[in-house]
Scaffold this motif. Structure first.
Motif, PDB file in Angstrom:
ATOM      1  N   ALA A 291       0.827  -1.207   0.000  1.00 17.72           N
ATOM      2  CA  ALA A 291       0.000   0.000   0.000  1.00 17.72           C
ATOM      3  C   ALA A 291       0.862   1.257   0.000  1.00 17.72           C
ATOM      4  CB  ALA A 291      -0.932  -0.005   1.210  1.00 17.72           C
ATOM      5  N   ARG A 292       1.912   1.262   0.816  1.00 19.31           N
ATOM      6  CA  ARG A 292       2.800   2.431   0.849  1.00 19.31           C
ATOM      7  C   ARG A 292       3.496   2.636  -0.490  1.00 19.31           C
ATOM      8  NH1 ARG A 292       4.235   0.567   6.040  1.00 19.31           N
ATOM      9  NH2 ARG A 292       6.175  -0.288   5.182  1.00 19.31           N
ATOM     10  N   LYS A 293       3.910   1.535  -1.105  1.00 21.81           N
ATOM     11  CA  LYS A 293       4.576   1.630  -2.407  1.00 21.81           C
ATOM     12  C   LYS A 293       3.624   2.214  -3.456  1.00 21.81           C
ATOM     13  CE  LYS A 293       8.156   0.337  -3.115  1.00 21.81           C
ATOM     14  NZ  LYS A 293       9.478   1.043  -3.085  1.00 21.81           N
ATOM     15  N   LEU A 294       2.374   1.770  -3.455  1.00 20.98           N
ATOM     16  CA  LEU A 294       1.381   2.310  -4.381  1.00 20.98           C
ATOM     17  C   LEU A 294       1.218   3.810  -4.185  1.00 20.98           C
ATOM     18  CD1 LEU A 294      -0.980   2.149  -6.415  1.00 20.98           C
ATOM     19  CD2 LEU A 294      -2.463   1.530  -4.478  1.00 20.98           C
ATOM     20  N   VAL A 295       1.065   4.240  -2.944  1.00 25.35           N
ATOM     21  CA  VAL A 295       0.874   5.670  -2.654  1.00 25.35           C
ATOM     22  C   VAL A 295       2.112   6.465  -3.046  1.00 25.35           C
ATOM     23  CG1 VAL A 295       0.541   7.359  -0.808  1.00 25.35           C
ATOM     24  CG2 VAL A 295      -0.823   5.262  -0.845  1.00 25.35           C
ATOM     25  N   ASP A 296       3.310   5.927  -2.752  1.00 21.09           N
ATOM     26  CA  ASP A 296       4.551   6.633  -3.098  1.00 21.09           C
ATOM     27  C   ASP A 296       4.663   6.826  -4.607  1.00 21.09           C
ATOM     28  OD1 ASP A 296       5.243   6.775  -0.447  1.00 21.09           O
ATOM     29  OD2 ASP A 296       6.653   5.082  -0.515  1.00 21.09           O
ATOM     30  N   PHE A 297       4.374   5.778  -5.362  1.00 18.10           N
ATOM     31  CA  PHE A 297       4.436   5.881  -6.825  1.00 18.10           C
ATOM     32  C   PHE A 297       3.418   6.900  -7.337  1.00 18.10           C
ATOM     33  CE2 PHE A 297       6.237   1.326  -7.455  1.00 18.10           C
ATOM     34  CZ  PHE A 297       7.528   1.827  -7.322  1.00 18.10           C
ATOM     35  N   ARG A 298       2.201   6.827  -6.828  1.00 16.24           N
ATOM     36  CA  ARG A 298       1.164   7.766  -7.278  1.00 16.24           C
ATOM     37  C   ARG A 298       1.540   9.200  -6.962  1.00 16.24           C
ATOM     38  NH1 ARG A 298      -4.671   5.540  -5.397  1.00 16.24           N
ATOM     39  NH2 ARG A 298      -4.040   6.882  -3.667  1.00 16.24           N
ATOM     40  N   ASP A 299       1.997   9.427  -5.732  1.00 11.25           N
ATOM     41  CA  ASP A 299       2.369  10.791  -5.344  1.00 11.25           C
ATOM     42  C   ASP A 299       3.494  11.327  -6.213  1.00 11.25           C
ATOM     43  OD1 ASP A 299       0.448  10.783  -3.405  1.00 11.25           O
ATOM     44  OD2 ASP A 299       1.819  10.447  -1.724  1.00 11.25           O
ATOM     45  N   ALA A 300       4.455  10.452  -6.549  1.00  5.19           N
ATOM     46  CA  ALA A 300       5.570  10.875  -7.390  1.00  5.19           C
ATOM     47  C   ALA A 300       5.095  11.236  -8.794  1.00  5.19           C
ATOM     48  CB  ALA A 300       6.627   9.779  -7.460  1.00  5.19           C
ATOM     49  N   THR A 305       9.029  15.810  -8.336  1.00 10.03           N
ATOM     50  CA  THR A 305       9.861  16.740  -7.573  1.00 10.03           C
ATOM     51  C   THR A 305      10.510  17.811  -8.445  1.00 10.03           C
ATOM     52  OG1 THR A 305      11.711  15.165  -7.778  1.00 10.03           O
ATOM     53  CG2 THR A 305      10.353  15.036  -5.785  1.00 10.03           C
ATOM     54  N   ASP A 306      10.684  17.552  -9.752  1.00 12.14           N
ATOM     55  CA  ASP A 306      11.276  18.567 -10.617  1.00 12.14           C
ATOM     56  C   ASP A 306      10.256  19.602 -11.087  1.00 12.14           C
ATOM     57  OD1 ASP A 306      10.002  16.553 -12.053  1.00 12.14           O
ATOM     58  OD2 ASP A 306      11.230  16.867 -13.841  1.00 12.14           O
ATOM     59  N   LEU A 307       8.973  19.384 -10.755  1.00 13.47           N
ATOM     60  CA  LEU A 307       7.932  20.325 -11.169  1.00 13.47           C
ATOM     61  C   LEU A 307       7.307  21.089 -10.001  1.00 13.47           C
ATOM     62  CD1 LEU A 307       5.956  18.271 -13.866  1.00 13.47           C
ATOM     63  CD2 LEU A 307       7.875  19.848 -14.200  1.00 13.47           C
ATOM     64  N   VAL A 308       7.496  20.614  -8.781  1.00 16.29           N
ATOM     65  CA  VAL A 308       6.823  21.239  -7.640  1.00 16.29           C
ATOM     66  C   VAL A 308       7.827  21.618  -6.565  1.00 16.29           C
ATOM     67  CG1 VAL A 308       4.734  19.884  -8.068  1.00 16.29           C
ATOM     68  CG2 VAL A 308       6.413  19.073  -6.400  1.00 16.29           C
ATOM     69  N   GLU A 309       7.379  22.511  -5.710  1.00  9.21           N
ATOM     70  CA  GLU A 309       8.128  22.854  -4.512  1.00  9.21           C
ATOM     71  C   GLU A 309       7.171  22.839  -3.328  1.00  9.21           C
ATOM     72  OE1 GLU A 309       9.652  26.807  -4.420  1.00  9.21           O
ATOM     73  OE2 GLU A 309       7.933  27.690  -5.444  1.00  9.21           O
ATOM     74  N   MET A 310       7.670  22.438  -2.184  1.00  7.59           N
ATOM     75  CA  MET A 310       6.880  22.385  -0.962  1.00  7.59           C
ATOM     76  C   MET A 310       7.119  23.665  -0.178  1.00  7.59           C
ATOM     77  SD  MET A 310       5.637  19.429  -1.582  1.00  7.59           S
ATOM     78  CE  MET A 310       4.780  19.000  -0.061  1.00  7.59           C
ATOM     79  N   ARG A 311       6.031  24.302   0.218  1.00  9.60           N
ATOM     80  CA  ARG A 311       6.150  25.552   0.959  1.00  9.60           C
ATOM     81  C   ARG A 311       5.308  25.458   2.231  1.00  9.60           C
ATOM     82  NH1 ARG A 311       4.954  30.848  -2.410  1.00  9.60           N
ATOM     83  NH2 ARG A 311       6.703  29.883  -3.570  1.00  9.60           N
ATOM     84  N   PRO A 312       5.868  25.792   3.384  1.00  9.73           N
ATOM     85  CA  PRO A 312       5.095  25.742   4.637  1.00  9.73           C
ATOM     86  C   PRO A 312       3.876  26.667   4.574  1.00  9.73           C
ATOM     87  CG  PRO A 312       7.439  25.977   5.079  1.00  9.73           C
ATOM     88  CD  PRO A 312       7.271  26.193   3.613  1.00  9.73           C
ATOM     89  N   GLU A 313       2.816  26.267   5.269  1.00 13.25           N
ATOM     90  CA  GLU A 313       1.614  27.101   5.330  1.00 13.25           C
ATOM     91  C   GLU A 313       1.909  28.385   6.106  1.00 13.25           C
ATOM     92  OE1 GLU A 313      -0.927  28.126   4.269  1.00 13.25           O
ATOM     93  OE2 GLU A 313      -1.790  26.506   3.107  1.00 13.25           O
ATOM     94  N   ALA A 314       0.934  29.295   6.060  1.00 13.80           N
ATOM     95  CA  ALA A 314       1.088  30.594   6.713  1.00 13.80           C
ATOM     96  C   ALA A 314       1.323  30.443   8.208  1.00 13.80           C
ATOM     97  CB  ALA A 314      -0.143  31.457   6.444  1.00 13.80           C
ATOM     98  N   VAL A 315       0.725  29.421   8.811  1.00 16.79           N
ATOM     99  CA  VAL A 315       0.927  29.131  10.229  1.00 16.79           C
ATOM    100  C   VAL A 315       1.130  27.630  10.373  1.00 16.79           C
ATOM    101  CG1 VAL A 315      -0.431  31.112  11.012  1.00 16.79           C
ATOM    102  CG2 VAL A 315      -1.555  28.894  10.674  1.00 16.79           C
ATOM    103  N   SER A 316       1.638  27.224  11.501  1.00 14.29           N
ATOM    104  CA  SER A 316       1.871  25.797  11.734  1.00 14.29           C
ATOM    105  C   SER A 316       0.550  25.073  11.985  1.00 14.29           C
ATOM    106  CB  SER A 316       2.802  25.607  12.928  1.00 14.29           C
ATOM    107  OG  SER A 316       2.216  26.142  14.101  1.00 14.29           O
TER     108      SER A 316
END
Length: 455
Positions: A291-300, A305-316
Motif C-alpha cells: 500500500a505504501r509503495k502504491l501511494v509513493d508511486f502515485r504521489d511521485a 519533484t522537478d515540477l513542484v516545490e513544498m512551501r510551509p503554510e502561513a501558520v503551523s
C-alpha cells in the motif's frame, strides 16, 4: 422494492442499464418484468440462470449481505456546509496572519483546508472553509472577527430564508457538521477518503486538519493495512456490486451502510481491531508495504519533484502547500490527476496494484489468481458467517430496535404484491410516486435512476 419483488414473484426479463431521453431529460433507467410462469430468464438480452434483485445474473446475490458490527462507526459522510463558508486560500491565509482575536485565540481555530470530490479526483483547488463547529454560540463565533464578518455577509442572508428552524436560527454553523466524524478522527494524524461519486474507486490520504465535504466519505483509520485492503480489487468489486450509479457518466457511488459496512475484512484485520494488535502480523506487513509503495508511486507521478516545490503554510498545524515551480510546470500538473492516471493505467500502476492484490488475497487465504466472481462468493460467505457470530455475541439478550439508516429507508419495500387494480390504477399510483412507469398488468416495470450529476 426489487428485493420484495424477487422474493414474492419472479424476475424473468430485465435490462440493467439503459439510456433514456424524454422531454429534454437525459437519464439512465433499469427495466424489468416479473410474474409467475416458466418464461426463459433474460438479462440485457442474454439468457441467464437467475436474475438477482440488483439486476445481476451472478450466482452470488450481494443484495443479501448484512451490515457487520465490526465495520460500524468507521465510515462517515463528510461535512455539509449549507452556505458560502468556503473561501479561497489566499483570503484564508490573510486571516491566518492576523493578530489574535479579542478572546486571545487565533483565526486558525476556525479555519481549515477544505476538500470535496473534485479535489480528490482532479487536483486540490486551494480552498479553505470557515468552521465554527457544532457547539459554538453566535457570541463565541463573533469573537473571531474577520471570519465571522465574512459569513455574516455571505451566509446569513441565505440561511435566514431556510425553512428548517435549526438551520435558520444557527446560521453561523454548517447545516450538518458531523460531530461523530470529528470525534472518530480525534487522535489520528491522517485519515482515508474516497469520493462519493467517481469514475474510478480510488482512495487517498487526507491530513487530519482537512475538512471533507459531503461529497467525500471519510474513514477513521490511519494505518496502511486498512488503506490497502480498501484499495484492493476485492473491495472494489464488492463496492461495484453493492453500490448505485449516478450522473451523466453513470459513475459508481460509495456509501457506508450498503457498501463499506457489509464488506468483510480478512480475519484479524477488521476495522474493530486496533492496528497495533496486528503490526507484526506477516499478512499485515505485506499489505502495508504494498500500500505504501502504491501511494509513493502515485504521489511521485502526481507531483514530480522537478515540477513542484513544498512551501510551509502561513501558520503551523497545516500540511505544506504543493506549488508548481513555474507556468510550464503548472500546465503539466494540470493534467496530473487521479482520474487521468487511472484512465491511462500505466504498467507501473498495474504492477503496484497487482502486488497489493496479491498481499490482500494471501491475507484471506486465497490464491493470487482467484477470479472476482469466486472472490465475491467467498466474501458473501464471510459476511453471512460474521453476521451470525455478531448476533450471537448478545448472549441471548434482545437487541433494542434501532432506527433505519437513510440508505435502509430508501431500499425498504414500498408496496406489497400483488398490486390491486388494472392499468389505469397502477399507472396513477406510479406517477404519484415519481419512480415508476409502465403497464402493471404485464408485470413490466421501469425505474428511473442516475439523475444526479457526478462530482
Amino acid at each position: 422494492m426489487l428485493d420484495q419483488i424477487a422474493a414474492e414473484s419472479r424476475l424473468f426479463e430485465a435490462w440493467s442499464d439503459e439510456p433514456w431521453v424524454v422531454d429534454g431529460a437525459s437519464v439512465r433507467v433499469s427495466l424489468f418484468c416479473f410474474g409467475q410462469g416458466e418464461d426463459e430468464l433474460r438479462l440485457d438480452g442474454k439468457t441467464v440462470a437467475q436474475i438477482n434483485s440488483d439486476l445481476t445474473a451472478g450466482s452470488t446475490d450481494l443484495t443479501k449481505a448484512h451490515r457487520l458490527v465490526e465495520n460500524k462507526n468507521i465510515a462517515f459522510m463528510g461535512d455539509t456546509k449549507g452556505g458560502a463558508f468556503d473561501v479561497p486560500g489566499e483570503l484564508a491565509r490573510s486571516w491566518l496572519r492576523m493578530p489574535v482575536n479579542p478572546n486571545g485565540r487565533p483565526n486558525s481555530d476556525v479555519l481549515r483546508p477544505w476538500r470535496n470530490g473534485i479535489d480528490v479526483t482532479r487536483r486540490p483547488r486551494d480552498m479553505w472553509i470557515v468552521d465554527f463547529g457544532s457547539g459554538m454560540s453566535e457570541q463565541q463565533a463573533a469573537l473571531y472577527e474577520a471570519p465571522f464578518q465574512y459569513i455574516k455577509e455571505h451566509v446569513f442572508p441565505e440561511r435566514t430564508k431556510n425553512r428548517r428552524d435549526a438551520y435558520r436560527e444557527r446560521w453561523w454553523r454548517h447545516v450538518e457538521a458531523r460531530p461523530a466524524l470529528h470525534s472518530a478522527l480525534h487522535g489520528h494524524s491522517r485519515y482515508v477518503a474516497t469520493p462519493r461519486v467517481a469514475k474510478h474507486r480510488t482512495f487517498v490520504w487526507l491530513d487530519q486538519s482537512v475538512l471533507p465535504d459531503s461529497r467525500i466519505f471519510a474513514f477513521s483509520r490511519s494505518d496502511d493495512v486498512f488503506f490497502g485492503i480498501l484499495h484492493s480489487r476485492f473491495h472494489e468489486a464488492w463496492s461495484l456490486g453493492t453500490c448505485s450509479w449516478h450522473g451523466v457518466g453513470n459513475d459508481p457511488t460509495y456509501n457506508s451502510a450498503g457498501v463499506f459496512e457489509t464488506f468483510p475484512f480478512p480475519a484479524g484485520l477488521s476495522p474493530d481491531v486496533p492496528a497495533i494488535r496486528y503490526e507484526k502480523d506477516s499478512r499485515a506487513l505485506a499489505i502495508s508495504t504494498a500500500a505504501r509503495k502504491l501511494v509513493d508511486f502515485r504521489d511521485a507521478w502526481l507531483n514530480p519533484t522537478d515540477l513542484v516545490e513544498m512551501r510551509p503554510e502561513a501558520v503551523s498545524g497545516f500540511p505544506d502547500r504543493i506549488l508548481a515551480k513555474d507556468t510550464a510546470a503548472q500546465a503539466v500538473l494540470r493534467e496530473r490527476t487521479l482520474t487521468n492516471l487511472y484512465n491511462r493505467r500505466p504498467q507501473w500502476l498495474i504492477d503496484a496494484h497487482a502486488k497489493l492484490d496479491a498481499a490482500v488475497a494471501d491475507a484471506y487465504g486465497w490464491p493470487v489468481d482467484i477470479s472476482d466472481e469466486e472472490a465475491m462468493a467467498k466474501l458473501m460467505e464471510l459476511n453471512l458467517s460474521r453476521e451470525a457470530i455478531g448476533a450471537g455475541a448478545t448472549s441471548g439478550k434482545a437487541r433494542k430496535p434501532r432506527n433505519p439508516t437513510p440508505e435502509e429507508a430508501r431500499r425498504a419495500p414500498q408496496m406489497r404484491l400483488p398490486i390491486d387494480g388494472g392499468l389505469s390504477t397502477a399507472t396513477t399510483k406510479e406517477k404519484s410516486s415519481g419512480n415508476m412507469f409502465g403497464p402493471q398488468e404485464a408485470g413490466a416495470k421501469r425505474t428511473r435512476r442516475n439523475v444526479r450529476r457526478a462530482s
